[in-house]
Structures are given as structure tokens and as C-alpha cells.
Enzyme design. Structure first.
Site, PDB file in Angstrom:
ATOM      1  N   ASP A  35       0.874  -1.172   0.000  1.00 37.14           N
ATOM      2  CA  ASP A  35       0.000   0.000   0.000  1.00 37.14           C
ATOM      3  C   ASP A  35       0.911   1.221   0.000  1.00 37.14           C
ATOM      4  O   ASP A  35       1.504   1.555   1.021  1.00 37.14           O
ATOM      5  CB  ASP A  35      -0.906  -0.029   1.243  1.00 37.14           C
ATOM      6  CG  ASP A  35      -1.709   1.259   1.392  1.00 37.14           C
ATOM      7  OD1 ASP A  35      -1.668   2.123   0.495  1.00 37.14           O
ATOM      8  OD2 ASP A  35      -2.393   1.402   2.440  1.00 37.14           O
ATOM      9  N   ASP A  63     -13.266   5.014   0.650  1.00 37.24           N
ATOM     10  CA  ASP A  63     -11.838   5.057   0.970  1.00 37.24           C
ATOM     11  C   ASP A  63     -11.362   6.511   0.987  1.00 37.24           C
ATOM     12  O   ASP A  63     -11.147   7.123  -0.056  1.00 37.24           O
ATOM     13  CB  ASP A  63     -11.080   4.235  -0.087  1.00 37.24           C
ATOM     14  CG  ASP A  63      -9.577   4.217   0.156  1.00 37.24           C
ATOM     15  OD1 ASP A  63      -9.104   4.897   1.089  1.00 37.24           O
ATOM     16  OD2 ASP A  63      -8.866   3.528  -0.597  1.00 37.24           O
ATOM     17  N   GLU A 117      -7.153   0.632  -4.692  1.00 36.50           N
ATOM     18  CA  GLU A 117      -7.162   0.544  -3.229  1.00 36.50           C
ATOM     19  C   GLU A 117      -8.497   0.062  -2.657  1.00 36.50           C
ATOM     20  O   GLU A 117      -8.507  -0.852  -1.834  1.00 36.50           O
ATOM     21  CB  GLU A 117      -6.730   1.883  -2.628  1.00 36.50           C
ATOM     22  CG  GLU A 117      -5.214   2.068  -2.757  1.00 36.50           C
ATOM     23  CD  GLU A 117      -4.755   3.512  -2.790  1.00 36.50           C
ATOM     24  OE1 GLU A 117      -5.568   4.407  -2.496  1.00 36.50           O
ATOM     25  OE2 GLU A 117      -3.586   3.746  -3.120  1.00 36.50           O
ATOM     26  N   LYS A 165       2.835  11.565  -3.558  1.00 28.15           N
ATOM     27  CA  LYS A 165       1.849  10.842  -4.371  1.00 28.15           C
ATOM     28  C   LYS A 165       0.945  11.812  -5.126  1.00 28.15           C
ATOM     29  O   LYS A 165       0.437  11.503  -6.194  1.00 28.15           O
ATOM     30  CB  LYS A 165       1.016   9.953  -3.443  1.00 28.15           C
ATOM     31  CG  LYS A 165       0.101   8.965  -4.148  1.00 28.15           C
ATOM     32  CD  LYS A 165      -0.527   8.043  -3.119  1.00 28.15           C
ATOM     33  CE  LYS A 165      -1.478   7.041  -3.747  1.00 28.15           C
ATOM     34  NZ  LYS A 165      -2.059   6.153  -2.712  1.00 28.15           N
TER      35      LYS A 165
END
Lengths: 617, 198
Positions: A20, A203, A181, A82
Site C-alpha cells: 500500500d 476510501d 485501493e 503521491k
């Protein structure tokens, strides 16, 4: 001395790890006989902060070490990288205001960050985090790790996915699969419960928001629709609180903290701590005591909720759109699974419960569930997990530019992947040799409102009259959500060459060059280490020799012997500060050899001394 | 789209019928996915992996096409040599000429901010939605007629011809509904409009 190696042959395959790679934190997990398990580092920590710092010698460090350096060395440290993956300089204007990213001036379609004297692309920074995770996993497993499943936000576009894959390669990992994810989370969630029915995975992480709706049936996890926002997360809440605190401090008449990077980072830590505390306490205090700035502010939950309500509201629109795409109403959703640290916030839970009219599942650790799911997917790929299968979708429609700047859709969003479409192209001019195809991603109708993905140049087309050529181009989105384009001349049947010019991101050549550079650097690192080891050895023998020269045994040597030793000693010293460890080792060996009889003499006198009962040094 | 080389019906093992049992199709889709998904081939050689990806793309493209009655009919028409063609939505069906003219005026008013056109547009939307429902009913009957006829027969060809006509009209009506909805709810971006299917 050689170590023993056991060859298990073909049967023994190395583990595929699940990673992850988060905006704030990253984790690595693996599938065991009992199920997925997070791998810890040597200190027993599961979470590796996604923070990277550049050391003065140019090496990158990631994780906890970098987190500390963020305070003391904020200029050489980055977090939340990210957010920059697969994006161009023009995309990130808003980000730049809120994050201390230092964009290098030579950034074009790929952003480069200035850290110390060097520049790094976002995939290189992410690779440092991946390398840390890989090291941790190798230490925990006691075996090398070379293959991985890496998770990405479901709403990541092609360039963002490609950038993630590039990061994996730069870290020495073969990325067998990119998994979305929320889908990974559903795997971890549905694994041992034998769930059936329709679930929504909400999420809300550090920097991204995803919503996915899945049908679970007999071990098949079929994604019906997905939606999201790749620039919405807990970071936004932190930045909001940070801005308020900076304003407060400024208005108190004290020195402004905004221009002090270390001060800002300390304040940022303080607001994050306050935010986290407010998930279980009715009120908390943001407090900072730094270089004479003493700041305290009480913040209670009602105020906090009023502040963050617009951010939480922004997550609900994608949820509604996702339901509509799945052709479902909230009543059709059997369960809601909560993923990501930001789902600990009570207001988020209430909002989700109100929208889906179902109590969200919070029994899973929202920080770990994505990595655990990635490990399950790794198990599916390795064959360890037999009865589960994931059918995922592409989050964005894929199209090509046509006349008048209009996008013609070829593969619609929420199509199960792999998905393909074939389109014929012809030439407009006699003897035309090239056709350029502009591929875009997005839902809007005009080119200017979609995301340019790449330009594909069909080259060396047979020169024929206008309109006669017929090139069949196949657009295939693979199981990673990444586009592959192949072309064929329909008249001759022969494969047509296609040159890819990605609009954002690194070209294949650039990635290769970076990998080569990292090999070169690894070699450099190795040479550096061997040099250091040789110097340590040289220190030992030089010291021993100097000591021996004061010993009575020295006097028993012939002048020639003494001269030879003196010469060998100088030889070692002469190459000591060089960079050739082999040469230094050679000279050490020579000195070793020259001092052999001296050592023997010393030994003898030591024995004699011992017999006389005197103490020898 | 050239799909003749990998016929979806054959791949799924179904007869070339216009009416398909959706639950049987879904079951078959899951079976084929379990057999061919690239996840099952990640540790096999590159040739096998490539074949798995190819086949899975066909399975997914085929499922997407066959499960949707409109796409399925369009696909079968193309396969049978009745291409839908490019002219599909340009020509106004004659019986709608007058209404479309009035609708376009109302749409213009609405887009320029004249709220008085709203009731008229809402009425038009209702009308077109019910028209679409009627066309769907006709299609269902035509599907049954085609499925009952012998393949390649005149009856079959006639049925396909009529299916094409109904599909073109449906597409036209569908576009009208979309235009009206956009004018009524300009806040909804194209990303959020749902393409209504049969």
C-alpha cells in the site's frame, strides 16, 4: 567463507508482496498460510511514513528517519509526493501553495523536485519509499523480494498508474499488478467472511478519495462502478487547520511563522495531533512552543466539524455519481466498508451512514486493510489463493481526438478490464506516411476538458492514394488499468509500428536510464563501502605496526627488513585516501607480508616474557 | 468495429438470438472469467499470459455488449451485414419533425436563462421517455420475431431491417431526452448523467 545455499528448485517460488503506497503512510504485507499479514521493520513498526529525505551525500532515505529529518531538514525532505505522480507542472498550481514542494526549473511534462543539490522525479521519490518497504520485507522474511502488487487509488488515470509502475521498477520490483485501493480493501474484507451481496467501499485516505461499489458472489469480486477525487484527503484537513493556526500566530503580533520551514512543520505536526485527538475527544488543544512562539488554541468538535464539513461534503458527490453509474440506489447497498485514516473522523462516519442508510463497517483497521488486500491479490497471482477473483473496472473513459477538438469515446468508464476497442484510420493526403492519434481520458466532450494521455504516431504507412490506407488500431486497457496500443495495416495484415509520446510521465528510455543510474549508484555505493572496510583494516595493521616498532623485537630485525617494513607502511599510507579499494588491499597484504618475521619475533619474545613471568603489552 | 474474427456469441457459447437470458449470461461470464483472467496466468510464460489477456478482453467486451439489449442488437445487426452506419442520428424521424422544431426553440430559451420554458421541457421529457418505452416494447416484439425465424430467411432479414429502424429512432429519442435533461439540470456534468438503457 562461503555460506550454504539450499536450492528448492522450481517448487520454491519467492513471495510476492503486497504494497500500500499511500500519500501519508505505506505498508507492506504478505500472504501466509493463515492469511494476509503486515510485515514489520526491525523495530516492530508496521507503518513506513511516505516521507523521503535527501542526505548530504545524495542518498535518499525514507520512512521514520525521513520523518525526523522533515523537522530538522525541511528543505531536503518531501512528503505527500503521491499528489504529484503522473502530473505536469501546470496541473499542480494549487498543490504548490499548500505543500512545500520545490519544483526544479527544468520541469516540463514531468515534475522534478529540488532536494539539496539534486533533482528527483516523483517516481524516484516514491521508489525510495518502496525500497525501504522492500528492505523491511526482506529482513522480515529472510529472503529476497523481487515481485510486488502495488495499490493505487481507483480514480488514478493512466499517467498516475504508469508513474507508480515506474517507481516499482526503479526500486527493483517487478510490479505484477496495480490494484485499486478500495478493491484491495474489499478483498481483505470479504476474504474470510464469505460475503455475498453488494458492498460500497468508502476510501478516504491522506491525499485521495475513492468510492467503489462491488458485487460479491461466490468468491468473485466484481466492481460495478468507481468514482473519486485523486486530490482530496486528510491532507486537505491538515492544511486547513494549519492555515488557521498560521493566521492566529500572525495576528497575535508575534513574528510570523509562515517563513520558517521548520516552524511550519512543527505546527503541522501539532495540528495533525489535534485532528487525530478530536476523533475520540470532545475537545483538544493545538499547541506549539517553538523559538519563542507560544501558541495554544482550544478547538472543540462542533467547531472542527463546521470547518471540515465542506471537505466531507466533497466526498459525497462522487458517491452519488457512483451509485448512478452502478444503476443502484442507496437501499441496494448491503454494507459499507470504511478504509483510510480519515474515516476515523466521526463526521465522516455520520455523513456516510446518512447517505447509504447503512451503518458503516469500522471493525477493520483502516490503515492496514489496503495492504492486507494487496497481499491477498498477491496470493491470487501466486496461486496460493485459489477461489477468489477480482474483476475491476477502468475509472475513466478513453477516447481519441476527432475533428473540431471533440473527443470520440472508445472505451467507457466502468468497463471491466482488460477492455479493448478497435478503430480504423486512413490517410487524408496521397502518399501520407504518418497518422498521429491523440488519446485522452475523461468524461467531457471536448479535448480541452479531458486529460491528454499520449500521442501515438503510426509510422511508415505504405504510400498509397488518400483514403486507401486502412490502419486498424487496437486500444487495450490491461488489468492494471494501463493503455496498450497496437496497430495493423488491414490491407497487408502486417504489424504497423507505433511510437508512443506520453503527455505526462517518463518515457521508457528515461526509466531505463534511471534504472541504469541506480545500478551505477549501487556499484558506486558498493565501491565506497569496500573502500571504507579496507581503510578500517589498514588502520588496524598500521597501528599494530607502529606499536611493534617500539617493541624490542624491532631491534632484532636486519636493517633491510626494517627498511622493507617502513616502505610497505608508506605504501599503505600513500593509497589510504584514494578510491581504489583493491590497491589498498594489495598494499595491506604487502605490509602484512613484510611484517611477518617481526610478528614471529614478537611472538617469541612474548613467550619468553611470559616464561619470565613479566607482563607483556 | 471489426469483431468478426472473435464472435462474442460463439465465445460465450450462445445461439445468435436477440433475446438473451441475462442471468445465464452473467453465470457464463463468471465461468469464463475464472478460466481466463490474467491473474490466473501471472506465473505462466509470456505467450500464455498474452493469450489470457486477449481472451479476457474478448470476454469483457462481449459481456458488456451482450448484456445490454441495445448494444447487443447493434452488434448482431453489424454481424449480419446491417451496419448501423454514421447517419444514425442525423435524420429526424418524420413523425417527430414538428415536435423537434418546437423543442429546439424551448431548449434555446431555457439555455439562455428563460425559466418559462421549464414546464414545456418537463412535459417534453415525459413524452419522450414514454416514447422510448414504446420503442423498447416494439424492439422486444421484433427480437422475438427474429429469434423465431429461420436464419438468413426473408422474415429474419425483414425483422433485422425493422430492428435497425427502431434502434435509429430510439437513439434519436435518447439524444433528445439527454438534451432536455441537460437544459433542465445544467449543474449535472456529463460525467454524472446516466445513460439509460432498456
Amino acid at each position: 567463507m562461503g555460506t550454504f545455499q539450499i536450492d528448492f528448485g522450481e517448487d520454491r517460488q519467492s513471495k510476492i508482496v503486497g504494497i500500500d503506497l499511500g500519500t501519508t503512510n505505506s505498508l507492506i504485507a504478505v500472504m501466509d498460510l493463515t492469511g494476509p499479514r503486515i510485515l514489520e521493520d526491525a523495530q516492530g513498526r508496521k507503518i513506513v511514513p511516505s516521507i523521503v529525505s535527501s542526505l548530504p551525500d545524495g542518498r535518499l532515505v525514507a520512512g521514520e528517519t525521513a520523518r525526523e529529518l522533515l523537522l530538522t531538514n525541511p528543505e531536503r525532505t518531501v512528503y505527500s509526493v503521491k499528489r504529484l505522480m503522473g502530473r505536469g507542472v501546470n496541473d499542480v498550481g494549487d498543490e504548490l501553495k499548500l505543500f512545500p514542494f520545490r519544483i526544479a526549473s527544468d520541469s516540463e511534462s514531468v515534475i522534478k523536485l529540488q532536494l539539496g543539490s539534486r533533482t528527483y522525479t516523483p517516481p524516484e521519490i516514491s521508489a525510495a519509499v518502496l525500497r525501504q518497504l522492500k528492505d523491511n520485507a526482506e529482513a522480515a522474511l529472510g529472503e529476497p523480494v523481487s515481485q510486488a502488487v502495488i495499490t493505487v487509488p481507483a480514480y488514478f488515470n493512466d499517467a498516475q498508474r504508469q508513474a507508480t509502475k515506474d517507481a516499482g521498477r526503479l526500486a527493483g520490483l517487478e510490479v505484477l499488478r496495480l490494484v485499486n485501493e478500495p478493491t484491495a480493501a474489499s478483498l481483505a474484507y470479504g476474504l474470510d467472511k464469505r460475503k455475498e451481496g453488494v458492498i460500497a467501499v468508502y476510501d478516504f485516505g491522506g491525499g485521495t478519495f475513492d468510492i467503489s461499489i462491488l458485487r460479491l458472489h461466490d468468491g468473485i469480486f466484481e466492481v460495478l462502478a468507481t468514482n473519486g477525487d485523486t486530490h482530496l484527503g486528510g491532507d486537505d484537513i491538515d492544511n486547513l487547520l494549519l492555515r488557521i493556526a498560521i493566521e492566529d500566530i500572525g495576528s497575535d503580533g508575534g513574528p510570523s511563522i509562515a517563513d520558517d520551514p521548520e516552524g511550519v512543520q512543527r505546527l503541522r505536526r501539532a495540528v495533525i495531533a489535534a485532528k487525530e485527538e478530536l476523533s475520540f475527544a470532545p475537545e483538544t488543544k493545538i499547541s506549539l512552543d517553538y523559538k519563542g512562539t507560544e501558541y495554544q488554541r482550544i478547538i472543540d468538535r462542533p467547531l472542527f466539524e463546521r470547518l471540515i464539513a465542506p471537505i466531507v461534503e466533497r466526498t459525497l458527490e462522487p458517491c452519488r455519481a457512483c451509485l448512478a453509474d452502478a444503476k443502484l440506489t442507496p437501499e441496494d447497498i448491503n454494507e459499507v466498508v470504511m478504509v483510510g485514516g480519515s474515516t476515523r473522523i466521526p463526521l465522516v462516519r455520520t455523513a456516510v451512514e446518512r447517505l447509504f442508510k447503512a451503518k458503516p463497517h469500522t471493525e477493520l483497521n483502516p490503515d492496514e486493510v489496503v495492504a492486507l488486500g494487496a497481499a491477498v491479490q498477491a496470493g491470487i497471482l501466486s496461486g496460493e489463493v485459489q477461489d477468489q477473483l477480482l474483476l475491476d473496472v477502468t475509472p475513466l473513459s478513453l477516447g481519441i481526438e476527432t475533428m473540431g477538438g471533440v473527443v470520440s469515446k472508445l472505451i467507457h468508464r466502468n468497463s471491466t478490464i482488460p477492455a479493448s476497442a478497435t478503430e480504423s484510420f486512413t490517410t487524408a493526403v496521397d502518399g501520407q506516411r504518418n497518422v498521429l492519434i491523440h488519446v485522452l481520458q475523461g468524461e467531457r466532450e471536448l479535448v480541452k476538458d479531458c486529460r491528454s494521455l499520449a500521442r501515438f504516431d503510426l509510422k511508415d504507412i505504405d504510400p498509397v492514394p488518400a483514403g486507401f490506407a486502412r490502419i486498424e488500431v487496437r486500444f487495450l486497457i490491461d488489468a492494471n488499468g494501463i493503455l496498450n496500443v497496437t496497430a495493423r495495416d488491414a490491407r497487408t495484415g502486417k504489424e504497423q509500428s507505433v511510437e508512443v509520446k506520453p503527455s505526462y510521465g517518463l518515457s521508457e528510455e528515461q526509466v531505463e536510464a534511471m534504472i541504469q543510474e541506480s545500478f551505477d549508484r549501487a556499484e558506486e555505493d558498493l565501491r565506497e563501502r569496500q573502500m571504507r572496510e579496507a581503510r578500517v583494516e589498514a588502520d588496524t595493521i598500521l597501528l599494530a605496526t607502529e606499536k611493534a616498532q617500539k617493541n624490542e623485537a624491532w631491534q632484532s630485525l636486519t636493517p633491510a627488513e626494517r627498511e622493507a617494513i617502513e616502505k610497505a607502511k608508506q605504501d599503505v599510507q600513500a593509497v589510504y585516501n584514494g578510491s581504489d579499494y583493491r590497491l589498498l588491499n594489495e598494499k595491506i597484504e604487502a605490509l602484512n607480508h613484510a611484517t611477518q618475521s617481526l610478528a614471529e619475533n614478537m611472538m617469541n619474545s612474548a613467550v619468553r616474557g611470559a616464561l619470565k613471568g613479566t607482563k607483556i603489552d | 468495429m471489426s469483431s468478426s474474427s472473435r464472435n462474442f456469441y460463439e465465445f460465450f457459447g450462445f445461439d445468435r438470438k436477440l433475446d438473451l437470458d441475462e442471468s445465464a449470461l452473467q453465470k457464463r461470464f463468471y465461468e469464463l472469467s475464472r478460466e481466463w483472467h490474467p491473474d490466473r496466468f501471472s506465473r505462466k510464460g509470456p505467450d500464455e499470459s498474452a493469450r489470457a489477456m486477449e481472451n479476457t478482453a474478448i470476454i469483457n467486451d462481449g459481456y458488456r455488449t451482450l448484456r445490454d439489449p441495445v448494444k447487443r442488437a447493434e452488434y448482431l445487426l453489424t454481424e449480419e451485414g446491417f451496419p448501423i452506419g454514421e447517419q444514425r442520428s442525423k435524420d429526424v424521424p418524420p413523425e417527430l419533425l414538428e415536435e423537434v422544431f418546437e423543442l429546439n426553440m424551448a431548449l434555446e430559451e431555457m439555455r439562455s436563462g428563460d425559466e418559462s420554458a421549464r414546464p414545456q421541457l418537463e412535459e417534453a421529457r415525459e413524452k419522450f421517455v414514454s416514447m422510448r418505452g414504446e420503442i423498447d416494447g416494439q424492439l422486444k416484439a421484433l427480437f422475438a420475431r427474429y429469434d423465431a425465424s429461420e436464419s438468413e430467411s426473408e422474415t429474419a432479414k425483414q425483422a433485422l431491417h425493422e430492428v435497425r429502424g427502431a434502434l435509429n429512432k430510439r437513439r434519436y429519442v435518447e439524444n433528445l431526452i439527454r438534451d432536455v435533461e441537460r437544459a433542465l439540470n445544467p449543474a449535472i456534468s456529463p460525467a454524472q448523467t446516466v445513460e439509460d438503457r432498456l
